[in-house]
Scaffold this active site. Structure first.
Site, short mmCIF file in Angstrom:
data_model
loop_
_atom_site.label_atom_id
_atom_site.label_comp_id
_atom_site.label_asym_id
_atom_site.label_seq_id
_atom_site.Cartn_x
_atom_site.Cartn_y
_atom_site.Cartn_z
N HIS A 72 -3.42 -61.85 -52.43
CA HIS A 72 -3.42 -62.39 -51.07
C HIS A 72 -4.73 -62.02 -50.40
O HIS A 72 -5.09 -60.85 -50.31
CB HIS A 72 -2.25 -61.79 -50.27
CG HIS A 72 -0.94 -62.45 -50.54
ND1 HIS A 72 0.11 -62.43 -49.65
CD2 HIS A 72 -0.50 -63.16 -51.61
CE1 HIS A 72 1.13 -63.10 -50.16
NE2 HIS A 72 0.78 -63.55 -51.35
N PRO A 292 7.20 -49.04 -42.23
CA PRO A 292 6.84 -50.03 -43.25
C PRO A 292 5.88 -51.11 -42.78
O PRO A 292 5.36 -51.86 -43.60
CB PRO A 292 8.20 -50.63 -43.66
CG PRO A 292 9.08 -50.40 -42.47
CD PRO A 292 8.63 -49.11 -41.86
N LYS A 296 2.08 -49.27 -45.96
CA LYS A 296 1.21 -48.15 -46.30
C LYS A 296 1.91 -47.03 -47.07
O LYS A 296 1.26 -46.08 -47.50
CB LYS A 296 0.59 -47.56 -45.02
CG LYS A 296 -0.41 -48.49 -44.37
CD LYS A 296 -1.57 -48.76 -45.30
CE LYS A 296 -2.41 -49.94 -44.85
NZ LYS A 296 -3.21 -50.50 -45.92
N TYR A 384 -5.88 -52.80 -43.62
CA TYR A 384 -4.81 -53.44 -44.39
C TYR A 384 -5.13 -53.44 -45.89
O TYR A 384 -4.26 -53.12 -46.71
CB TYR A 384 -4.59 -54.87 -43.90
CG TYR A 384 -3.24 -55.44 -44.30
CD1 TYR A 384 -2.18 -55.44 -43.40
CD2 TYR A 384 -3.03 -55.99 -45.56
CE1 TYR A 384 -0.94 -55.95 -43.75
CE2 TYR A 384 -1.80 -56.49 -45.92
CZ TYR A 384 -0.77 -56.48 -45.02
OH TYR A 384 0.47 -56.99 -45.37
#
Length: 389
Positions: A72, A292, A296, A384
């Site tokens: 992704h 969540p 991580k 991220y």
């Protein structure tokens, strides 16, 4: 028995550490209190940071991730009917990999078994002895047999409720915690994902997340009350509530179906300091918990493994204890940054019981700023995909 490293906990962090040490000829024994089938039956998140993916490659267990994982290079964020995309690859040069934590664990078990790695299941009454001496050892019981392992070092990878953190005297450790006033109700369904990327949704009714395991297995979550129980929610009620929280154009694409797993997870931020006591090191949930939001948990455990693996590799390779002595400091520096990101992302997307109208306006303004500001998007994307080790 005697070994170099005793690893308490046969989840992904303990197995990854064991496999990485094996590639350097460092012996370990893994102790797991449950069965292998039980460990593989746990449903967990499946977004792997760039750094974790690279560690799996170094450990020699990335073939299936590379073949079956879903790379992704971005994610969707929505608020009400508004939505925008964060382009990870354009902003950072990296992607994340969607690949279930259960599959990571399965791959690591296969690798350890192929290598003849020592893993003991169904261990009970694990006790850590003399961790602050030069001769630590671990005792435990399998059935009616009491066993002992003498070792050089102990890695506590046994989770929040494990024995490892408790082996550090209260006078030597400090704990920091935030409990969030809501939970996540999640279902797994054999349906195609609503979108090819994850969707993080903020709505007046609360948070929602649309994710996936593969092309025909989807994972969906909605924010719920801590007093709710999974059986309070029928599948139809869940799908109806999810539709209320995501943009209308996604609702049109949503394929619903029976849930094959349904559970509620509370949200908590937790850190213990230090992550080291003598020759005992804490890794993963034994030392810290994150909400969540942003996935991580496993990734932060992997960063602990990275620092500990390199510290032990340095010690056994050169005799230097520099990495061992700085393990807690290095690990905690990254842990607190991951805690900050998970706290911020959770604050951005959830509705809190005590939020005022002003607070909600500020939340929407923060989302609008993120939508329009490339620097803010880059900061989010860097966190991220994973901060550097």
């Amino acid at each position: 028995m005697k070994t170099q490293i005793v690893i308490i906990g046969g989840g992904p962090s303990g197995l990854l550490l064991s496999q990485l040490l094996h590639t350097r000829g460092i012996e370990s024994i893994v102790l797991e209190r449950k069965t292998k089938d039980y460990v593989l039956g746990r449903i967990r998140a499946g977004v792997l940071e760039h750094g974790l993916h690279e560690m799996m490659r170094e450990a020699g267990v990335s073939d299936r991730i590379d073949a079956e994982g879903l790379p992704h290079d971005g994610t969707m964020i929505s608020y009400g009917d508004e939505r925008f995309r964060i382009d990870f690859e354009a902003l950072t040069g990296h992607k994340v990999m969607v690949y279930g934590q259960t599959e990571v664990t399965r791959d690591l078990y296969a690798a350890r078994e192929k290598a003849g790695g020592a893993i003991e299941f169904n261990v009970e009454d694990v006790q850590i002895h003399d961790a602050d001496s030069d001769a630590p050892y671990v005792t435990y019981r399998v059935g009616d047999e009491r066993r002992r392992i003498d070792c050089d070092y102990i890695a506590g990878c046994d989770g929040f409720h494990g024995v490892s953190r408790q082996a550090i005297p209260l006078s030597k450790r400090r704990e920091f915690e935030k409990v969030y006033p809501f939970g996540w109700l999640g279902i797994l369904s054999e349906t195609p994902p609503v979108h090819h990327e994850l969707i993080y949704a903020n709505s007046p009714r609360g948070f929602a997340l649309c994710s996936m395991r593969n092309a025909n297995l989807s994972r969906y979550y909605i924010q719920c009350s801590l007093s709710d129980k999974p059986e309070d929610w029928t599948d139809d009620a869940f799908w109806m509530e999810l539709k209320r929280r995501i943009p209308s154009d996604f609702v049109k694409e949503l394929v619903t179906g029976p849930s094959i797993e349904k559970s509620i997870a509370p949200l908590r931020s937790f850190v213990t300091e230090p992550m080291q006591y003598g020759r005992l090191f804490l890794c993963g949930d034994a030392a810290h918990i994150v909400p969540p939001t942003g996935a991580k948990g496993l990734n932060t455990a992997a960063s602990d493994v990275y620092y500990l693996y390199h510290a032990l590799r340095e010690f056994y390779g050169t005799g230097s204890k520099a990495g061992i002595e700085s393990y807690s400091t290095k690990a905690l520096a990254r842990v607190w940054k991951a805690e900050r990101f998970s706290w911020w992302f959770s604050s951005l997307l959830h509705r809190y019981p005590d939020q005022s109208e002003f607070d909600i306006k500020m939340q929407v303004a923060e989302l609008a700023f993120l939508r329009s500001n490339e620097a803010a998007q880059k900061a989010m994307a860097e966190n991220y995909v994973g901060l550097p080790y």
